[in-house]
Write a protein that holds these residues in place. Structure first.
Motif, mmCIF file in Angstrom:
data_model
loop_
_atom_site.group_PDB
_atom_site.id
_atom_site.type_symbol
_atom_site.label_atom_id
_atom_site.label_comp_id
_atom_site.label_asym_id
_atom_site.label_seq_id
_atom_site.Cartn_x
_atom_site.Cartn_y
_atom_site.Cartn_z
ATOM 1 N N ALA A 41 21.397 17.433 15.475
ATOM 2 C CA ALA A 41 20.652 18.593 14.979
ATOM 3 C C ALA A 41 19.308 18.170 14.383
ATOM 4 C CB ALA A 41 21.479 19.348 13.945
ATOM 5 N N ILE A 66 29.791 20.308 20.300
ATOM 6 C CA ILE A 66 30.694 19.459 19.529
ATOM 7 C C ILE A 66 32.087 20.032 19.669
ATOM 8 C CG2 ILE A 66 31.209 18.458 17.286
ATOM 9 C CD1 ILE A 66 28.523 17.578 18.400
ATOM 10 N N ASN A 107 23.347 20.987 27.107
ATOM 11 C CA ASN A 107 24.527 21.822 26.930
ATOM 12 C C ASN A 107 24.714 22.815 28.073
ATOM 13 O OD1 ASN A 107 26.825 22.654 25.636
ATOM 14 N ND2 ASN A 107 25.779 23.911 24.110
ATOM 15 N N GLU A 157 27.138 15.638 14.980
ATOM 16 C CA GLU A 157 26.567 16.986 14.928
ATOM 17 C C GLU A 157 25.298 17.011 14.075
ATOM 18 O OE1 GLU A 157 28.084 21.591 14.411
ATOM 19 O OE2 GLU A 157 29.386 19.942 13.768
ATOM 20 N N GLU A 158 25.355 16.395 12.914
ATOM 21 C CA GLU A 158 24.199 16.387 12.025
ATOM 22 C C GLU A 158 23.069 15.538 12.608
ATOM 23 O OE1 GLU A 158 27.286 15.616 11.197
ATOM 24 O OE2 GLU A 158 27.869 17.377 10.007
ATOM 25 N N VAL A 196 31.145 14.607 20.767
ATOM 26 C CA VAL A 196 29.960 15.146 21.420
ATOM 27 C C VAL A 196 30.287 15.424 22.884
ATOM 28 C CG1 VAL A 196 27.566 14.718 22.087
ATOM 29 C CG2 VAL A 196 28.435 13.831 19.915
ATOM 30 N N ARG A 254 20.419 19.756 21.437
ATOM 31 C CA ARG A 254 21.467 20.774 21.466
ATOM 32 C C ARG A 254 22.548 20.355 22.458
ATOM 33 N NH1 ARG A 254 16.450 21.345 22.241
ATOM 34 N NH2 ARG A 254 16.438 23.123 23.651
#
Length: 343
Positions: A308, A316, A18, A304-305, A321, A313
């Motif tokens: 995680a 979203i 990220n 996202e789930e 993504v 990391r």
């Protein structure tokens, strides 16, 4: 220094994809910052060494983008650095910008009295410049999608019609080589791909553009000689782009100078090749064609789930993504993300 050797200077937890949100500091930058904070805490030193970090950072940034340090001003944010440009635009100015442009390079034009902003698809910017265009504002790499702008085509179109060119290179500088001197203004927030603390930012302002601008935020940091300009008139601002400097956030620049110098030592071209290779490994793992950016966006249900749970990391955006890869990213990071998204 090659990328493999340089990676030993970072301490990321696995799964950080990220950098388009913020970059991770190399150890030399983090340690230099911690030392300065330690000095501040107990009053061990005066502020002048912290101020010298802005000199180092300005010089390193200028070298990275191929301009002279006298044409670089320092600040804290992209929109703040663009403010004097926007303030100089007369009523009736017409601006062309991408429709997905990050607002730091849109709102300054939109709030300027009498300025008309026309947004167009990001891949149609060059074709949309015409005789009615006075200024073209665009990101070299789009934050939302990772799309790399056709810099040459946009600059050529603007020059053909006498329009100014303002580039936000925040999502590019540090992994993508480019010649800032081809534009009239190039702004960069340093806390992403330049891996600096938030609070440091740079702008290349061409000499011709500077003649049209007024340094409304001028203070002692904008003076020709800082140390003889603490008090009183007459006005004595710098003759260079430094006249647009604001007083630097000292500790941000303490962490910025060594980070930029390390990027320079590794080489932007080498970093870019590493970053794009990882991005394309990620795309290939999802059955998608390769691209030319260190930022990619993909549509994966439940992303996202899934990410995680795997400790990855990434950003979203509207269910998509956005993964971004930098010098400290590894193939293992990519493969962990792929396993989470495809398993």
């Amino acid at each position: 220094m090659d990328v493999s050797s340089a990676q030993k200077l970072w301490d990321p937890e696995p799964g950080w994809l990220n950098t388009a949100s913020y970059g991770l500091p190399p150890r030399p930058a983090f340690e230099e910052l911690q030392a300065a904070l330690g000095d501040w805490r107990i009053g061990r030193t005066s502020w002048e060494p912290w101020g010298e970090s802005t000199v180092r950072a300005r010089a390193a940034f200028a070298r990275l983008v191929g301009v002279h340090p006298d044409d670089v001003t320092i600040g804290s944010t992209v929109s703040q650095l663009l403010a004097p440009v926007a303030a100089a635009l007369p009523a009736g100015t017409r601006v062309v910008a991408p429709d997905i442009e990050f607002t730091s390079n849109l709102f300054p034009w939109a709030v300027a009295p009498g300025v008309e902003v026309r947004t167009v698809p990001a891949d149609r910017v060059a074709d949309s410049v015409d005789a009615s265009t006075d200024l073209v504002a665009f990101s070299l790499v789009q934050s939302a999608t990772g799309a790399v702008a056709d810099y040459d085509a946009i600059v050529s179109a603007a020059r053909a019609h006498g329009a100014l060119v303002v580039v936000d290179a925040t999502q590019a500088c540090g992994w993508l080589t480019f010649d800032a001197g081809r534009a009239d203004a190039v702004v960069v927030g340093a806390y992403k791909w330049l891996m600096s603390p938030r609070g440091s930012a740079f702008a290349y302002l061409s000499p011709a553009l500077r003649e049209r601008l007024t340094p409304y935020a001028a203070g002692w940091s904008a003076a020709e000689d800082l140390h003889t300009s603490y008090y009183g008139l007459p006005l004595r601002v710098a003759s260079t782009a430094r006249r647009f400097d604001i007083s630097p956030a000292w500790f941000s620049y303490v962490g910025t100078a060594p980070a930029l110098e390390l990027v320079e030592e590794i080489g932007v071209e080498a970093i870019g090749a590493h970053d794009v290779a990882l991005a394309n490994r990620f795309l290939a793992g999802l059955g998608l064609p390769p691209g030319d950016s260190a930022i990619v966006t993909v549509d994966v249900p439940g992303a996202e789930e899934r990410l995680a749970r795997a400790g990855v990391r990434a950003a979203i955006r509207a269910g998509r993504v956005r993964a971004s890869f930098h010098v400290y990213s590894t193939e293992a990071d990519v493969d962990t993300a792929l396993e989470a998204l495809t398993g």
